[in-house]
Design an enzyme around this catalytic site. Sequence first.
Site, PDB file in Angstrom:
ATOM      1  N   LYS A  38     -26.531   5.012 -66.065  1.00 32.01           N
ATOM      2  CA  LYS A  38     -27.685   5.544 -66.807  1.00 32.01           C
ATOM      3  C   LYS A  38     -27.196   6.527 -67.877  1.00 32.01           C
ATOM      4  CE  LYS A  38     -28.215   9.030 -63.162  1.00 32.01           C
ATOM      5  NZ  LYS A  38     -28.937   9.346 -61.914  1.00 32.01           N
ATOM      6  N   ARG A 136     -38.791  13.711 -55.291  1.00 37.14           N
ATOM      7  CA  ARG A 136     -38.690  13.479 -56.729  1.00 37.14           C
ATOM      8  C   ARG A 136     -39.223  12.094 -57.049  1.00 37.14           C
ATOM      9  NH1 ARG A 136     -32.870  13.357 -59.747  1.00 37.14           N
ATOM     10  NH2 ARG A 136     -32.787  11.412 -58.579  1.00 37.14           N
ATOM     11  N   TYR A 264     -20.912  34.893 -84.908  1.00 34.05           N
ATOM     12  CA  TYR A 264     -22.300  35.354 -84.858  1.00 34.05           C
ATOM     13  C   TYR A 264     -22.469  36.440 -83.802  1.00 34.05           C
ATOM     14  CZ  TYR A 264     -24.088  31.351 -87.566  1.00 34.05           C
ATOM     15  OH  TYR A 264     -24.366  30.432 -88.541  1.00 34.05           O
ATOM     16  N   MET A 316     -23.124  25.895 -84.239  1.00 35.36           N
ATOM     17  CA  MET A 316     -23.569  24.502 -84.212  1.00 35.36           C
ATOM     18  C   MET A 316     -22.414  23.532 -84.443  1.00 35.36           C
ATOM     19  SD  MET A 316     -26.434  22.608 -86.545  1.00 35.36           S
ATOM     20  CE  MET A 316     -27.758  23.735 -86.112  1.00 35.36           C
TER      21      MET A 316
HETATM   22  C1  PLP Z   1     -27.975   9.397 -60.866  1.00 34.07           C
HETATM   23  C2  PLP Z   1     -28.193   8.758 -59.552  1.00 34.07           C
HETATM   24  C3  PLP Z   1     -27.103   8.329 -58.777  1.00 34.07           C
HETATM   25  C4  PLP Z   1     -25.676   8.662 -59.143  1.00 34.07           C
HETATM   26  O1  PLP Z   1     -25.436  10.008 -58.778  1.00 34.07           O
HETATM   27  P1  PLP Z   1     -23.999  10.697 -58.963  1.00 34.07           P
HETATM   28  O2  PLP Z   1     -24.185  12.035 -58.376  1.00 34.07           O
HETATM   29  O3  PLP Z   1     -23.766  10.746 -60.439  1.00 34.07           O
HETATM   30  O4  PLP Z   1     -23.014   9.863 -58.272  1.00 34.07           O
HETATM   31  C5  PLP Z   1     -27.369   7.611 -57.625  1.00 34.07           C
HETATM   32  N1  PLP Z   1     -28.638   7.353 -57.240  1.00 34.07           N
HETATM   33  C6  PLP Z   1     -29.707   7.775 -57.947  1.00 34.07           C
HETATM   34  C7  PLP Z   1     -31.070   7.471 -57.454  1.00 34.07           C
HETATM   35  C8  PLP Z   1     -29.528   8.499 -59.115  1.00 34.07           C
HETATM   36  O5  PLP Z   1     -30.584   8.935 -59.799  1.00 34.07           O
END
Ligand code: PLP
Length: 379
Positions: A38, A136, A264, A316
Site C-alpha cells: 500500500k 479501526r 530560520y 522546505m
Molecule cells: C499496513 C498493514 C499491514 C502491514 O503492516 P506492517 O506493520 O507494515 O508490516 C498488515 N495488515 C494490515 C491490515 C495493514 O493495514
Amino acid sequence: MPPFGDTARLTIDLDALGANWHKLAALAPQAQCAAVVKADAYGIGADRAGPALWRAGCRRFFVAHAEEALRLRATLPQAVIHALHGVPAGAEADFVAAGIAPVLSTPAQIERWRAEARRRETPLPAALQIDTGMNRLGLQPVEAEVLAADPGLLAGLDLQFVMSHLACADEPGHPLNEAQRERFAAWRKAFPALRGSLVNSAGIFLGPGFHHDILRPGIALYGSNPMRPDATPEHARAAMHEVVRLQGVVLQVRAVDSAQTVGYGASYRVEKPGRIATLAVGYADGLLRALSNRGRAAIRGRQGYVRVPFAGRVSMDLITLDVSALDETDCAPGALVDLLGGGVPLDEQAAHAGTIAYELLTDLGPRYARTYIGTGAGA
Ligand SMILES: *Cc1c(COP(=O)(O)O)cnc(C)c1O
C-alpha cells in the site's frame, strides 16, 4: 522530466527487498507469505516493488485503496491482489474486470459485493476482516456473530480467508497480543472453512501461535526492524536488509565563527569556528521538519564514516549540517552525504524525528532521482 543536476540520490535495492521477503517467509514456513504494498509500497514505488517481490516468489499482495489495487494489477497480471479498504460503491465492475479480491469489513460492503456476484451469477473473491481489538477496520463482533450463525449471508462470495490486525505486535509483552490471538482463534472456529491471516511484520516475530495461514508483512520488507528498540534481545533477529538509501549532495560549504547562528529562527548557535554544509533536500522531500537540530547525517571521510548533526531548522528545500568534524577536503561541494541508510540507519533517523520508519518512507518526495538496483530475484 527527470531532475536536473545531482542534488540527491535515492537508491532502492530490489534484491534486498526480495531477501527480506525470503527471510520473513522462512520464519513461518507453514504459512504463505504475502506482501503489503500500500501507499506506493511504503514510498519506494509499487510498480517496481511489486514485480520484484513476484520474482522473489510472492504471489499475494495487499494494498489499501481501490486505485492502488487497479494500478498494481497492470504490473502483476497473475498475482492475487487484495484491497484492504474494501470495494468502494461504483468500483464493483472495475474490481471484477481486474480480478481484485476486496477485504470486506462491514455488512453493507458484504451485501454490495454479493449483489454484484448475483448480477453476474458467479462467485466473487473476497476476504473477511473481523476486529479483535484494534477498533479501526473490520466487522464488529456482533456483526461477525450474525454471519457465523447464518452462512447463507455469505452465499455468492468466494471467501479466501478471515483476517484481523494486531494493535501492539511491536511490543511482545503487551497483553493485547495474547487477547487478540485468543479472539482470533475463536473466530477461526466460527468460520472453520476459511484460512486465517493475523500478522503484520512485527506479528511474525511473536511466534508460531500467531502465524495462521497468510502473513501480511509490510515495513520489514522495506528494511525496517519492525520490533520496538526496547523489545527483547531475541527480537534482534528482526534485523532486515537495507532497501532504501538516500544520499544528499553538498551544494555549498561555508565557514562560520562563534558569533553566528544557522537557518530560520536562528535556532542553531555556532559554539566555535567551524563549517556548515548545505544540501538541496528539505521537508518537501520528506526530511521531516522534526529533524531540525536532531537529525544525523554521515559522510565518508578518509578515516571512515563521520557522523554529523543537522544544524538549524530543516527548510522546505534545504538542510544545513555542522561538518566542522570533517576535513575540508572530505566535505566539499559535490560530496555525498548519507541521510537514510548507509551511515544512518532508517530506524535511527526515524527515532531522531520522533516518528517511525513508516512515516519517513511514505514521505519520500517526488523530486528525487530514483535508481533501482537488482531485480528481487538475486537474493
Ligand atoms: C499496513 C498493514 C499491514 C502491514 O503492516 P506492517 O506493520 O507494515 O508490516 C498488515 N495488515 C494490515 C491490515 C495493514 O493495514
